[in-house]
Design a protein around this motif. Sequence first.
Motif, PDB file in Angstrom:
ATOM      1  N   ILE A 195       0.828  -1.205   0.000  1.00  0.00           N
ATOM      2  CA  ILE A 195       0.000   0.000   0.000  1.00  0.00           C
ATOM      3  C   ILE A 195       0.866   1.260   0.000  1.00  0.00           C
ATOM      4  O   ILE A 195       0.477   2.296  -0.531  1.00  0.00           O
ATOM      5  CB  ILE A 195      -0.972  -0.018   1.207  1.00  0.00           C
ATOM      6  CG1 ILE A 195      -2.170   0.902   0.956  1.00  0.00           C
ATOM      7  CG2 ILE A 195      -0.264   0.314   2.503  1.00  0.00           C
ATOM      8  CD1 ILE A 195      -3.175   0.364  -0.038  1.00  0.00           C
ATOM      9  N   THR A 196       2.082   1.152   0.546  1.00  0.00           N
ATOM     10  CA  THR A 196       2.981   2.311   0.603  1.00  0.00           C
ATOM     11  C   THR A 196       3.665   2.602  -0.734  1.00  0.00           C
ATOM     12  O   THR A 196       4.320   3.626  -0.884  1.00  0.00           O
ATOM     13  CB  THR A 196       4.064   2.096   1.676  1.00  0.00           C
ATOM     14  OG1 THR A 196       4.696   0.820   1.458  1.00  0.00           O
ATOM     15  CG2 THR A 196       3.452   2.119   3.072  1.00  0.00           C
ATOM     16  N   SER A 197       3.529   1.691  -1.700  1.00  0.00           N
ATOM     17  CA  SER A 197       4.134   1.929  -3.014  1.00  0.00           C
ATOM     18  C   SER A 197       3.226   2.766  -3.915  1.00  0.00           C
ATOM     19  O   SER A 197       3.617   3.140  -5.023  1.00  0.00           O
ATOM     20  CB  SER A 197       4.449   0.603  -3.709  1.00  0.00           C
ATOM     21  OG  SER A 197       3.259  -0.086  -4.064  1.00  0.00           O
ATOM     22  N   LEU A 198       2.030   3.070  -3.428  1.00  0.00           N
ATOM     23  CA  LEU A 198       1.057   3.839  -4.194  1.00  0.00           C
ATOM     24  C   LEU A 198       0.975   5.272  -3.682  1.00  0.00           C
ATOM     25  O   LEU A 198       1.247   5.544  -2.508  1.00  0.00           O
ATOM     26  CB  LEU A 198      -0.323   3.175  -4.119  1.00  0.00           C
ATOM     27  CG  LEU A 198      -0.386   1.701  -4.522  1.00  0.00           C
ATOM     28  CD1 LEU A 198      -1.797   1.179  -4.371  1.00  0.00           C
ATOM     29  CD2 LEU A 198       0.103   1.500  -5.949  1.00  0.00           C
ATOM     30  N   GLU A 199       0.587   6.168  -4.570  1.00  0.00           N
ATOM     31  CA  GLU A 199       0.470   7.582  -4.212  1.00  0.00           C
ATOM     32  C   GLU A 199      -1.007   7.963  -4.070  1.00  0.00           C
ATOM     33  O   GLU A 199      -1.791   7.807  -5.001  1.00  0.00           O
ATOM     34  CB  GLU A 199       1.131   8.463  -5.274  1.00  0.00           C
ATOM     35  CG  GLU A 199       1.097   9.945  -4.956  1.00  0.00           C
ATOM     36  CD  GLU A 199       1.775  10.784  -6.017  1.00  0.00           C
ATOM     37  OE1 GLU A 199       1.053  11.461  -6.784  1.00  0.00           O
ATOM     38  OE2 GLU A 199       3.027  10.752  -6.098  1.00  0.00           O
ATOM     39  N   PHE A 200      -1.355   8.478  -2.886  1.00  0.00           N
ATOM     40  CA  PHE A 200      -2.712   8.920  -2.593  1.00  0.00           C
ATOM     41  C   PHE A 200      -2.737  10.445  -2.484  1.00  0.00           C
ATOM     42  O   PHE A 200      -1.718  11.071  -2.194  1.00  0.00           O
ATOM     43  CB  PHE A 200      -3.203   8.331  -1.269  1.00  0.00           C
ATOM     44  CG  PHE A 200      -3.449   6.844  -1.309  1.00  0.00           C
ATOM     45  CD1 PHE A 200      -4.740   6.343  -1.319  1.00  0.00           C
ATOM     46  CD2 PHE A 200      -2.389   5.939  -1.322  1.00  0.00           C
ATOM     47  CE1 PHE A 200      -4.975   4.978  -1.335  1.00  0.00           C
ATOM     48  CE2 PHE A 200      -2.606   4.581  -1.348  1.00  0.00           C
ATOM     49  CZ  PHE A 200      -3.909   4.097  -1.361  1.00  0.00           C
ATOM     50  N   GLU A 201      -3.905  11.033  -2.682  1.00  0.00           N
ATOM     51  CA  GLU A 201      -4.031  12.483  -2.505  1.00  0.00           C
ATOM     52  C   GLU A 201      -3.878  12.869  -1.042  1.00  0.00           C
ATOM     53  O   GLU A 201      -3.370  13.942  -0.718  1.00  0.00           O
ATOM     54  CB  GLU A 201      -5.383  12.965  -3.044  1.00  0.00           C
ATOM     55  CG  GLU A 201      -5.495  12.885  -4.562  1.00  0.00           C
ATOM     56  CD  GLU A 201      -6.775  13.505  -5.083  1.00  0.00           C
ATOM     57  OE1 GLU A 201      -7.569  14.022  -4.253  1.00  0.00           O
ATOM     58  OE2 GLU A 201      -6.987  13.489  -6.303  1.00  0.00           O
ATOM     59  N   THR A 202      -4.321  11.992  -0.149  1.00  0.00           N
ATOM     60  CA  THR A 202      -4.182  12.184   1.294  1.00  0.00           C
ATOM     61  C   THR A 202      -3.530  10.944   1.883  1.00  0.00           C
ATOM     62  O   THR A 202      -3.823   9.834   1.441  1.00  0.00           O
ATOM     63  CB  THR A 202      -5.564  12.392   1.953  1.00  0.00           C
ATOM     64  OG1 THR A 202      -6.236  13.472   1.303  1.00  0.00           O
ATOM     65  CG2 THR A 202      -5.413  12.710   3.432  1.00  0.00           C
ATOM     66  N   ASN A 203      -2.666  11.108   2.878  1.00  0.00           N
ATOM     67  CA  ASN A 203      -1.991   9.969   3.500  1.00  0.00           C
ATOM     68  C   ASN A 203      -2.999   8.869   3.820  1.00  0.00           C
ATOM     69  O   ASN A 203      -4.005   9.096   4.498  1.00  0.00           O
ATOM     70  CB  ASN A 203      -1.272  10.412   4.777  1.00  0.00           C
ATOM     71  CG  ASN A 203      -0.551   9.242   5.431  1.00  0.00           C
ATOM     72  OD1 ASN A 203       0.030   8.397   4.759  1.00  0.00           O
ATOM     73  ND2 ASN A 203      -0.603   9.198   6.753  1.00  0.00           N
ATOM     74  N   GLN A 204      -2.720   7.660   3.330  1.00  0.00           N
ATOM     75  CA  GLN A 204      -3.682   6.574   3.434  1.00  0.00           C
ATOM     76  C   GLN A 204      -3.634   5.822   4.751  1.00  0.00           C
ATOM     77  O   GLN A 204      -4.630   5.208   5.163  1.00  0.00           O
ATOM     78  CB  GLN A 204      -3.470   5.580   2.281  1.00  0.00           C
ATOM     79  CG  GLN A 204      -2.201   4.735   2.362  1.00  0.00           C
ATOM     80  CD  GLN A 204      -0.968   5.425   1.805  1.00  0.00           C
ATOM     81  OE1 GLN A 204      -0.888   6.646   1.812  1.00  0.00           O
ATOM     82  NE2 GLN A 204      -0.013   4.649   1.331  1.00  0.00           N
ATOM     83  N   ILE A 205      -2.480   5.831   5.433  1.00  0.00           N
ATOM     84  CA  ILE A 205      -2.318   5.041   6.654  1.00  0.00           C
ATOM     85  C   ILE A 205      -3.165   5.632   7.790  1.00  0.00           C
ATOM     86  O   ILE A 205      -3.132   6.834   8.060  1.00  0.00           O
ATOM     87  CB  ILE A 205      -0.841   4.975   7.082  1.00  0.00           C
ATOM     88  CG1 ILE A 205       0.019   4.411   5.939  1.00  0.00           C
ATOM     89  CG2 ILE A 205      -0.682   4.119   8.344  1.00  0.00           C
ATOM     90  CD1 ILE A 205      -0.368   3.020   5.488  1.00  0.00           C
ATOM     91  N   GLY A 206      -3.935   4.768   8.441  1.00  0.00           N
ATOM     92  CA  GLY A 206      -4.715   5.184   9.594  1.00  0.00           C
ATOM     93  C   GLY A 206      -6.069   5.784   9.274  1.00  0.00           C
ATOM     94  O   GLY A 206      -6.682   6.420  10.132  1.00  0.00           O
TER      95      GLY A 206
END
Length: 257
Positions: A195-206
């Motif tokens: 999941i950390t290899s992908l780029e999200f508009e907002t931090n995805q963790i948590g």
Amino acid sequence: MTVDDAKVFNTKKELYVLLPLTKATGKIRVKERNSFSEYGNPFPTRKREISLKNYVEWQIGYDIYVNDDNKDKTTLTNKTFTNNKDEEKYPYELSEIIYYSFKNGLIKESDIKAVYDKVKSIKDSQLFDVIDSMRITRTTPIKKTINGLDFYEMKVSYPLVVHKFGKYDIYAEVINREKQRAVGVQPMLYVCLPITSLEFETNQIGRVLNSKECAKWIISKDEAKLALELFRIFGMLSSKHRYDVCAILKVLFKFIK
């Protein structure tokens, strides 16, 4: 932007794949596990918070049928090819990534030629759908009574091999299963992206993902080499895949003869 399935974009700034991450079924699913040796469990992205245990399982493809419904699904509608069944196909997903990776200077002509030569030289006896170690097996039947009825219990084992790409926590998984509408087995390939290899508009963790939320898998030099290696693995799965991979490379790159 939202998409219903993986969509490849090649802009002046970057090459990337947009992946939908909130669908419970389909070719792209978010799963959860502690390590690659564990079985990945489906993960409800709209109900539970994303963590470092999550990864994206993508049954990546390389072609799609030529018809009006599929014209908007690939960017390579001008480069059709004929597969091993004499069906007309568009290059798609993985093929698009490799094509634009070369156009953008992320992989070299020699890299593509090397993969083509390796795939073409694979013998029938070395293909995943026939080698002994990839056979589906069943254990000896054991009589067992369940709710007053006698049954014979057996365990069915579907062979799975995992390939890790260099130092990265990205894996390709190949599993053999029975064909649904024909005799024999069908190797299926999945690419597993942390999941950390992908780029999200907002931090995805948590956090819980938003409705129809997507993320980018940005293709740089490392990802381009990974995509080409995936293509090589596809060429190892069966005679059908070997034929298709060679045919696609020929239609995409004029230097492949």
